[in-house]
Design a protein around this motif. Structure first.
Motif, PDB file in Angstrom:
ATOM      1  N   GLU A 182       0.845  -1.192   0.000  1.00 31.10           N
ATOM      2  CA  GLU A 182       0.000   0.000   0.000  1.00 31.10           C
ATOM      3  C   GLU A 182       0.880   1.241   0.000  1.00 31.10           C
ATOM      4  OE1 GLU A 182      -3.113   2.105   3.024  1.00 31.10           O
ATOM      5  OE2 GLU A 182      -3.458  -0.027   2.569  1.00 31.10           O
ATOM      6  N   ALA A 183       0.680   2.083  -1.006  1.00 29.97           N
ATOM      7  CA  ALA A 183       1.428   3.327  -1.109  1.00 29.97           C
ATOM      8  C   ALA A 183       0.916   4.344  -0.098  1.00 29.97           C
ATOM      9  CB  ALA A 183       1.317   3.889  -2.524  1.00 29.97           C
ATOM     10  N   ALA A 184       1.609   5.456   0.012  1.00 28.66           N
ATOM     11  CA  ALA A 184       1.272   6.471   1.013  1.00 28.66           C
ATOM     12  C   ALA A 184      -0.136   7.008   0.822  1.00 28.66           C
ATOM     13  CB  ALA A 184       2.290   7.603   0.962  1.00 28.66           C
ATOM     14  N   ASP A 185      -0.616   7.063  -0.427  1.00 24.53           N
ATOM     15  CA  ASP A 185      -1.955   7.579  -0.696  1.00 24.53           C
ATOM     16  C   ASP A 185      -3.012   6.485  -0.702  1.00 24.53           C
ATOM     17  OD1 ASP A 185      -1.313   6.283  -3.027  1.00 24.53           O
ATOM     18  OD2 ASP A 185      -1.807   7.959  -4.366  1.00 24.53           O
ATOM     19  N   ASP A 245      -3.258  -0.403  -8.784  1.00 26.28           N
ATOM     20  CA  ASP A 245      -4.366   0.550  -8.929  1.00 26.28           C
ATOM     21  C   ASP A 245      -4.021   1.590  -9.993  1.00 26.28           C
ATOM     22  OD1 ASP A 245      -5.842  -0.762  -7.032  1.00 26.28           O
ATOM     23  OD2 ASP A 245      -5.372   0.639  -5.403  1.00 26.28           O
ATOM     24  N   LYS A 246      -5.056   2.207 -10.511  1.00 20.75           N
ATOM     25  CA  LYS A 246      -4.894   3.133 -11.630  1.00 20.75           C
ATOM     26  C   LYS A 246      -5.584   4.465 -11.323  1.00 20.75           C
ATOM     27  CE  LYS A 246      -4.637  -0.876 -14.658  1.00 20.75           C
ATOM     28  NZ  LYS A 246      -4.578  -1.808 -13.504  1.00 20.75           N
ATOM     29  N   PRO A 247      -5.091   5.170 -10.309  1.00 15.85           N
ATOM     30  CA  PRO A 247      -5.707   6.452  -9.953  1.00 15.85           C
ATOM     31  C   PRO A 247      -5.501   7.486 -11.059  1.00 15.85           C
ATOM     32  CG  PRO A 247      -3.633   6.180  -8.800  1.00 15.85           C
ATOM     33  CD  PRO A 247      -3.907   4.879  -9.492  1.00 15.85           C
ATOM     34  N   HIS A 248      -6.225   8.575 -10.972  1.00 15.01           N
ATOM     35  CA  HIS A 248      -6.126   9.618 -11.992  1.00 15.01           C
ATOM     36  C   HIS A 248      -4.929  10.535 -11.787  1.00 15.01           C
ATOM     37  CE1 HIS A 248      -9.687   9.226 -14.619  1.00 15.01           C
ATOM     38  NE2 HIS A 248     -10.140   8.497 -13.610  1.00 15.01           N
ATOM     39  N   GLY A 249      -4.216  10.393 -10.715  1.00  8.23           N
ATOM     40  CA  GLY A 249      -3.018  11.199 -10.564  1.00  8.23           C
ATOM     41  C   GLY A 249      -2.761  11.524  -9.110  1.00  8.23           C
ATOM     42  N   PRO A 250      -1.638  12.202  -8.865  1.00  7.22           N
ATOM     43  CA  PRO A 250      -0.617  12.589  -9.845  1.00  7.22           C
ATOM     44  C   PRO A 250       0.346  11.450 -10.148  1.00  7.22           C
ATOM     45  CG  PRO A 250       0.007  13.383  -7.677  1.00  7.22           C
ATOM     46  CD  PRO A 250      -1.338  12.720  -7.505  1.00  7.22           C
ATOM     47  N   TYR A 251       1.075  11.581 -11.267  1.00 11.23           N
ATOM     48  CA  TYR A 251       2.097  10.624 -11.659  1.00 11.23           C
ATOM     49  C   TYR A 251       3.421  11.370 -11.802  1.00 11.23           C
ATOM     50  CZ  TYR A 251      -1.509   7.170 -12.844  1.00 11.23           C
ATOM     51  OH  TYR A 251      -2.556   6.272 -12.796  1.00 11.23           O
ATOM     52  N   SER A 252       4.476  10.815 -11.211  1.00  9.77           N
ATOM     53  CA  SER A 252       5.800  11.422 -11.298  1.00  9.77           C
ATOM     54  C   SER A 252       6.851  10.359 -11.024  1.00  9.77           C
ATOM     55  CB  SER A 252       5.946  12.559 -10.275  1.00  9.77           C
ATOM     56  OG  SER A 252       5.930  12.048  -8.950  1.00  9.77           O
ATOM     57  N   THR A 253       8.078  10.612 -11.453  1.00 11.39           N
ATOM     58  CA  THR A 253       9.141   9.656 -11.155  1.00 11.39           C
ATOM     59  C   THR A 253       9.425   9.620  -9.657  1.00 11.39           C
ATOM     60  OG1 THR A 253      10.803  11.354 -11.714  1.00 11.39           O
ATOM     61  CG2 THR A 253      10.207   9.762 -13.432  1.00 11.39           C
ATOM     62  N   GLU A 254       9.256  10.741  -8.976  1.00 19.86           N
ATOM     63  CA  GLU A 254       9.402  10.739  -7.515  1.00 19.86           C
ATOM     64  C   GLU A 254       8.335   9.848  -6.880  1.00 19.86           C
ATOM     65  OE1 GLU A 254       9.034  13.402  -9.537  1.00 19.86           O
ATOM     66  OE2 GLU A 254       9.850  15.212  -8.594  1.00 19.86           O
ATOM     67  N   GLY A 255       7.104   9.956  -7.385  1.00 14.81           N
ATOM     68  CA  GLY A 255       6.020   9.144  -6.853  1.00 14.81           C
ATOM     69  C   GLY A 255       6.231   7.662  -7.099  1.00 14.81           C
ATOM     70  N   PHE A 256       6.737   7.302  -8.294  1.00 15.23           N
ATOM     71  CA  PHE A 256       7.031   5.899  -8.576  1.00 15.23           C
ATOM     72  C   PHE A 256       8.110   5.382  -7.627  1.00 15.23           C
ATOM     73  CE2 PHE A 256       5.749   6.899 -13.198  1.00 15.23           C
ATOM     74  CZ  PHE A 256       4.444   6.473 -12.996  1.00 15.23           C
ATOM     75  N   ALA A 257       9.106   6.218  -7.329  1.00 15.44           N
ATOM     76  CA  ALA A 257      10.153   5.817  -6.381  1.00 15.44           C
ATOM     77  C   ALA A 257       9.570   5.610  -4.985  1.00 15.44           C
ATOM     78  CB  ALA A 257      11.265   6.860  -6.357  1.00 15.44           C
ATOM     79  N   ASP A 258       8.628   6.445  -4.608  1.00 14.88           N
ATOM     80  CA  ASP A 258       7.962   6.270  -3.310  1.00 14.88           C
ATOM     81  C   ASP A 258       7.149   4.970  -3.290  1.00 14.88           C
ATOM     82  OD1 ASP A 258       9.034   8.631  -2.360  1.00 14.88           O
ATOM     83  OD2 ASP A 258       7.231   9.813  -2.778  1.00 14.88           O
ATOM     84  N   ASP A 259       6.496   4.653  -4.414  1.00 17.07           N
ATOM     85  CA  ASP A 259       5.752   3.402  -4.493  1.00 17.07           C
ATOM     86  C   ASP A 259       6.682   2.204  -4.337  1.00 17.07           C
ATOM     87  OD1 ASP A 259       3.449   4.871  -4.929  1.00 17.07           O
ATOM     88  OD2 ASP A 259       3.383   4.491  -7.088  1.00 17.07           O
ATOM     89  N   THR A 311       3.533  12.257 -18.739  1.00 19.63           N
ATOM     90  CA  THR A 311       3.835  13.465 -17.970  1.00 19.63           C
ATOM     91  C   THR A 311       4.967  13.223 -16.987  1.00 19.63           C
ATOM     92  OG1 THR A 311       1.562  14.280 -18.152  1.00 19.63           O
ATOM     93  CG2 THR A 311       2.878  15.136 -16.335  1.00 19.63           C
ATOM     94  N   ALA A 312       4.938  12.077 -16.300  1.00 19.99           N
ATOM     95  CA  ALA A 312       5.986  11.762 -15.330  1.00 19.99           C
ATOM     96  C   ALA A 312       7.353  11.725 -15.993  1.00 19.99           C
ATOM     97  CB  ALA A 312       5.681  10.428 -14.659  1.00 19.99           C
ATOM     98  N   SER A 313       7.425  11.093 -17.153  1.00 16.14           N
ATOM     99  CA  SER A 313       8.699  10.985 -17.850  1.00 16.14           C
ATOM    100  C   SER A 313       9.151  12.338 -18.396  1.00 16.14           C
ATOM    101  CB  SER A 313       8.574   9.964 -18.984  1.00 16.14           C
ATOM    102  OG  SER A 313       9.828   9.587 -19.469  1.00 16.14           O
ATOM    103  N   ASP A 314       8.223  13.082 -18.988  1.00 10.17           N
ATOM    104  CA  ASP A 314       8.572  14.375 -19.585  1.00 10.17           C
ATOM    105  C   ASP A 314       9.029  15.386 -18.542  1.00 10.17           C
ATOM    106  OD1 ASP A 314       8.055  13.486 -22.115  1.00 10.17           O
ATOM    107  OD2 ASP A 314       6.100  14.472 -22.309  1.00 10.17           O
ATOM    108  N   ARG A 315       8.470  15.320 -17.349  1.00 10.94           N
ATOM    109  CA  ARG A 315       8.790  16.307 -16.316  1.00 10.94           C
ATOM    110  C   ARG A 315       9.979  15.914 -15.445  1.00 10.94           C
ATOM    111  NH1 ARG A 315       2.744  18.232 -14.201  1.00 10.94           N
ATOM    112  NH2 ARG A 315       2.134  19.258 -16.175  1.00 10.94           N
ATOM    113  N   HIS A 316      10.518  14.741 -15.694  1.00 15.28           N
ATOM    114  CA  HIS A 316      11.668  14.297 -14.899  1.00 15.28           C
ATOM    115  C   HIS A 316      12.867  15.205 -15.143  1.00 15.28           C
ATOM    116  CE1 HIS A 316      14.477  11.519 -12.951  1.00 15.28           C
ATOM    117  NE2 HIS A 316      15.292  11.772 -13.958  1.00 15.28           N
ATOM    118  N   ASP A 317      13.488  15.651 -14.084  1.00 19.29           N
ATOM    119  CA  ASP A 317      14.732  16.420 -14.159  1.00 19.29           C
ATOM    120  C   ASP A 317      15.499  16.196 -12.867  1.00 19.29           C
ATOM    121  OD1 ASP A 317      16.822  18.167 -14.427  1.00 19.29           O
ATOM    122  OD2 ASP A 317      15.608  19.944 -14.845  1.00 19.29           O
TER     123      ASP A 317
END
Length: 265
Positions: free
Chosen positions: A5-8, A60-74, A183-189
């Motif tokens: 279970e992720a934080a959200d 699960d397939k929530p509507h967001g948000p999606y980010s590389t930071e969030g995937f790392a947290d998962d 979006t997660a991939s494009d916004r990665h920096d």
């Protein structure tokens, strides 16, 4: 199917196979754990851990948000669920971006790091060319699929391997999740975070990769302290599958002896 279970509260599906020290395998954008189906059995002597990113597979397939930071947290939630304090991490394509975030922000969780066919993102990254972007935007799905296959694999490998292919995306992803992954991939920096990566790092890239240009590999290797660079001659984006005969032993040798100098090929 086991979940963490992720934080959200989102459920993140994971798959653990084999015996030995844990090696985390992170797939590319809009792909689930099947990305590694043709590869993971080659990592003998290791327990391989994959996840279905949120939005893919059995997660699960929530509507967001999606980010590389969030995937790392998962991924951290999965490691916590399994009581794995520290693991080796091998991320390819967008998975390499997720691995960068994990290694930079949670250095205590990463023993050794392998970054494959990936980039730092942001203004410092080398973007794919206009022709490549155009080839992936055909209105005909069959043309787009063929273009992606040719970016992934060499013609000789495609001729000898008629499929099925596991690196072309999760066909069951909902549209909002596909947009979220993009979006997660494009916004990665991670440029400013890369110098803080303390884990021994191996950077791998196919020399003929146009989907994620090979020029990104030396950028990463120069930015991460002590990182080693290995270019796989003639390989394209899915070098990790097509050249498993070379890359599998190379990765295992690095993980077994991360402080040993890697001979160039």
């Amino acid at each position: 199917m086991p979940y963490a279970e992720a934080a959200d509260g989102a459920r993140i599906a994971y798959q653990l196979q084999g015996d030995g020290p844990v090696l985390v395998l992170l797939a590319g954008q809009a792909n689930n754990h099947h990305w590694w189906d043709g590869v993971r059995d080659g990592f003998t002597g290791r327990s391989t851990l994959t996840i279905d990113y949120r939005g893919t597979g059995e997660s699960d397939k929530p509507h967001g948000p999606y980010s590389t930071e969030g995937f790392a947290d998962d991924l951290t939630a999965v490691l916590d669920e399994l009581a794995v304090d520290r693991a080796d991490v091998y991320g390819t394509s967008m998975g390499g971006r997720v691995a960068q975030r994990l290694a930079a922000r949670r250095p205590e969780r990463v023993r050794a790091l392998v970054l494959g066919c990936t980039s730092p993102g942001g203004r410092h990254a080398v973007e794919r060319g206009t022709e490549v972007r155009r080839s992936l935007s055909w209105s005909d799905p069959a043309q787009t699929r063929r273009a992606l296959l040719e970016l992934m694999y060499t013609p000789a490998w495609l001729a000898a391997h008629p499929g099925p292919y596991h690196t072309l995306g999760d066909p069951d992803m909902p549209r909002h999740a596909r947009r979220g992954h993009l979006t997660a991939s494009d916004r990665h920096d991670a440029w400013d975070e890369l110098p803080g990566i303390a884990a021994p790092t191996l950077v791998l890239h196919g020399t003929d990769d146009l989907l994620n240009p090979a020029a990104n590999a030396p950028l990463l290797a120069a930015r991460i302290p002590g990182a080693r660079l290995e270019l796989i001659q003639g390989a394209r984006h899915a070098y990790f599958e097509e050249r498993l005969d070379l890359v599998g032993p190379l990765v295992l040798d690095f993980l077994d002896r991360p402080d040993k100098k890697v001979d160039s090929r």
